[in-house]
Enzyme design. Sequence first.
Site, PDB file in Angstrom:
ATOM      1  CE  LYS A 174      -2.398  -5.319   4.036  1.00  0.00           C
ATOM      2  NZ  LYS A 174      -3.641  -4.734   3.484  1.00  0.00           N
ATOM      3  CD  GLU A 249       6.702   8.598  -3.448  1.00  0.00           C
ATOM      4  OE1 GLU A 249       6.076   9.587  -3.032  1.00  0.00           O
ATOM      5  OE2 GLU A 249       7.865   8.670  -3.870  1.00  0.00           O
ATOM      6  CB  CYS A 283      -1.173  10.996  -3.194  1.00  0.00           C
ATOM      7  SG  CYS A 283      -0.708  10.394  -4.809  1.00  0.00           S
ATOM      8  CD  GLU A 389      -2.646  13.084   2.982  1.00  0.00           C
ATOM      9  OE1 GLU A 389      -2.368  12.206   3.812  1.00  0.00           O
ATOM     10  OE2 GLU A 389      -2.334  13.021   1.781  1.00  0.00           O
TER      11      GLU A 389
HETATM   12  P1  NAP Z   1      -2.659   3.532   4.959  1.00  0.00           P
HETATM   13  O1  NAP Z   1      -3.731   3.443   5.952  1.00  0.00           O
HETATM   14  O2  NAP Z   1      -1.297   3.946   5.397  1.00  0.00           O
HETATM   15  O3  NAP Z   1      -2.600   2.103   4.247  1.00  0.00           O
HETATM   16  C1  NAP Z   1      -1.724   1.857   3.171  1.00  0.00           C
HETATM   17  C2  NAP Z   1      -1.446   0.369   3.112  1.00  0.00           C
HETATM   18  O4  NAP Z   1      -0.685   0.003   4.279  1.00  0.00           O
HETATM   19  C3  NAP Z   1      -2.693  -0.510   3.151  1.00  0.00           C
HETATM   20  O5  NAP Z   1      -2.482  -1.648   2.350  1.00  0.00           O
HETATM   21  C4  NAP Z   1      -2.777  -0.893   4.610  1.00  0.00           C
HETATM   22  O6  NAP Z   1      -3.510  -2.070   4.857  1.00  0.00           O
HETATM   23  C5  NAP Z   1      -1.321  -1.100   4.908  1.00  0.00           C
HETATM   24  N1  NAP Z   1      -0.992  -1.107   6.332  1.00  0.00           N
HETATM   25  C6  NAP Z   1      -1.731  -0.732   7.392  1.00  0.00           C
HETATM   26  N2  NAP Z   1      -1.044  -0.936   8.543  1.00  0.00           N
HETATM   27  C7  NAP Z   1       0.161  -1.441   8.176  1.00  0.00           C
HETATM   28  C8  NAP Z   1       1.315  -1.849   8.892  1.00  0.00           C
HETATM   29  N3  NAP Z   1       1.385  -1.777  10.220  1.00  0.00           N
HETATM   30  N4  NAP Z   1       2.364  -2.318   8.188  1.00  0.00           N
HETATM   31  C9  NAP Z   1       2.332  -2.383   6.842  1.00  0.00           C
HETATM   32  N5  NAP Z   1       1.254  -2.021   6.113  1.00  0.00           N
HETATM   33  C10 NAP Z   1       0.193  -1.549   6.776  1.00  0.00           C
HETATM   34  O7  NAP Z   1      -3.039   4.540   3.753  1.00  0.00           O
HETATM   35  P2  NAP Z   1      -4.403   4.579   2.938  1.00  0.00           P
HETATM   36  O8  NAP Z   1      -5.444   5.146   3.838  1.00  0.00           O
HETATM   37  O9  NAP Z   1      -4.644   3.275   2.272  1.00  0.00           O
HETATM   38  O10 NAP Z   1      -4.061   5.619   1.784  1.00  0.00           O
HETATM   39  C11 NAP Z   1      -4.178   7.002   1.932  1.00  0.00           C
HETATM   40  C12 NAP Z   1      -2.819   7.622   2.164  1.00  0.00           C
HETATM   41  O11 NAP Z   1      -1.956   7.239   1.098  1.00  0.00           O
HETATM   42  C13 NAP Z   1      -2.825   9.139   2.138  1.00  0.00           C
HETATM   43  O12 NAP Z   1      -1.997   9.634   3.150  1.00  0.00           O
HETATM   44  C14 NAP Z   1      -2.231   9.475   0.772  1.00  0.00           C
HETATM   45  O13 NAP Z   1      -1.589  10.732   0.689  1.00  0.00           O
HETATM   46  C15 NAP Z   1      -1.267   8.377   0.599  1.00  0.00           C
HETATM   47  N6  NAP Z   1      -0.919   8.171  -0.796  1.00  0.00           N
HETATM   48  C16 NAP Z   1       0.288   8.606  -1.224  1.00  0.00           C
HETATM   49  C17 NAP Z   1       0.643   8.459  -2.549  1.00  0.00           C
HETATM   50  C18 NAP Z   1       1.981   8.900  -3.041  1.00  0.00           C
HETATM   51  O14 NAP Z   1       2.394   8.476  -4.114  1.00  0.00           O
HETATM   52  N7  NAP Z   1       2.691   9.737  -2.299  1.00  0.00           N
HETATM   53  C19 NAP Z   1      -0.239   7.847  -3.446  1.00  0.00           C
HETATM   54  C20 NAP Z   1      -1.481   7.426  -2.963  1.00  0.00           C
HETATM   55  C21 NAP Z   1      -1.813   7.579  -1.634  1.00  0.00           C
HETATM   56  P3  NAP Z   1      -5.040  -1.998   5.350  1.00  0.00           P
HETATM   57  O15 NAP Z   1      -5.776  -1.390   4.223  1.00  0.00           O
HETATM   58  O16 NAP Z   1      -5.373  -3.421   5.588  1.00  0.00           O
HETATM   59  O17 NAP Z   1      -5.062  -1.149   6.577  1.00  0.00           O
END
Ligand code: NAP
Length: 487
Positions: A174, A249, A283, A389
């Site tokens: 996904k 993560e 990240c 963040e």
């Molecule tokens: P996000 O909004 O949490 O989305 C991540 C993924 O989860 C997307 O595919 C999203 O789909 C999906 N999602 C949304 N609602 C969900 C639900 N209820 N159940 C399951 N999946 C769901 O994060 P993002 O904005 O894409 O990414 C930024 C964040 O990622 C930041 O906090 C960053 O620190 C973190 N990050 C962490 C790492 C690490 O290795 N620690 C690496 C990269 C990024 P949709 O796009 O369709 O909403």
Amino acid sequence: MSAQLFGNYINGEWVTSGSTFENRNPANTDEVVGLFAKGSAADVAAADEAAHAAYPGWSAMAGPARGNLLYKVADILDRKFDSIAADMTREEGKTLPEAKGEVRRAINIFRYFAGEGSRMPGMIVPSERDRVHMFAIPKSIGVVGLVTPWNFPSAIPAWKMAPALICGNTIIVKPASVSPLSAWRIVEACHEAGFPKGVVNFVAGSGGEIGNALVNAKNLKAISFTGSCEIGNWLHGEASKRRLRIQLEMGGKNPTIVLADADFNAAVENTVNAAFFSTGQKCTATSRVIVEDAIYDKFVAAVVERTKKLKVGDGMKPGADIGPAVDAGQLETNLKYIEIGRKEAGEPLCGGNRLTGTGPNGEDLSKGYFCEPTVFAGVTEDMRIAQEEIFGPVLAIMRAKDFADCMRIANGIPFGLSASVQTQNVSRVFDFVYGMEAGLLTVNLPSAGVEYQLPFGGTKDSSFGPKEQGPAAMEFYSDYKTVYLKY
Ligand code: NAP
């Protein structure tokens, strides 16, 4: 010209029925990069059944044979390297050189885990008993869901897909809705490589709907998620109800500590690189710099001078150092935190605004989500811009009395993803290595910019479960079967 339609991939077929959603270029929102089939809960259920049906055959295949398919994926991605990198810049906004670096990394990850197919070490230990042979063999776990964020749209799907597959699991991917094309390209490569149907499945669409369906899918055994703490923590609760394996993560608030004895120019360069490249959307990006008092004023002045030289523009064009925020929501978050920073720490020393004029190559920045790289100084630990963040090009500089004070401030947050120290003192280096509460540490390098051959992941609220990448990645995607054999 109408935009190309990219289907979901279920049981070896491209599925384009139902509604669609747009993938737009954040540097120029007039450009539609692609239309994607909007998956539904029914698509997830179909993908789950397909993955379940494919599992016995795939998991029984010899590891080297699975590895050969992963090598083929890497070769296909390599052949299409330039166009895949360009797609990434168009959908995510990072500069083309950064996108090329990421695609190269995804290819390397597939080759690395392809090789693991010929290793898959188990364990043999001597028994306490006479003529008893005891050993443990690695074993796959079943259908695995992989949920990925937008910021590394190729590398993160690769570093989940490749180890999951080589360990013998079947998968449902996904991708993030704002940048699904890069992951789609990897799935397309799996299709071309000839994976048996049902081994790899891809369902794009609303995170809430797909995520909910995935975590409740009948045959699912595990979920690996990278994204925000908010969604990760929710998924953790849902997965626990079903006793699924889960790996998370999530967010960070990564510090760079700059000590008075650091190589000054390198420390400035490393800080600016880690804070602003990829628009601060890594990240592992630095969002707090903690500087020893003796060089604080000089360091702040140098960071501001260097930051002002950064060119913000369309990442497809030469000379742009920084592209746009990924979407309107992320730009809004950046601007919101800049306002919070103004109230907490006063006027930023540079940046602080959305950019809507003309870019370095004559592009109209008002068509994209561009934000000036922004530096706040005089930030203290209690401020929100020092604790929360932002995930954008906003840097908070903090003053510390000495090394111990730097470490206290650096550790004084709930996150623990990455951290960096800039110093020439080897004792301080080891004090940092052993005392810093973070999963990824760098010394005299930017806090961001990791490779794939060692474990990746954080500690504290940033992460949960086994690490990703390197040999450690196999832990999450496999189990052991232990055998005691009398002969
Ligand atoms: P996000 O909004 O949490 O989305 C991540 C993924 O989860 C997307 O595919 C999203 O789909 C999906 N999602 C949304 N609602 C969900 C639900 N209820 N159940 C399951 N999946 C769901 O994060 P993002 O904005 O894409 O990414 C930024 C964040 O990622 C930041 O906090 C960053 O620190 C973190 N990050 C962490 C790492 C690490 O290795 N620690 C690496 C990269 C990024 P949709 O796009 O369709 O909403």
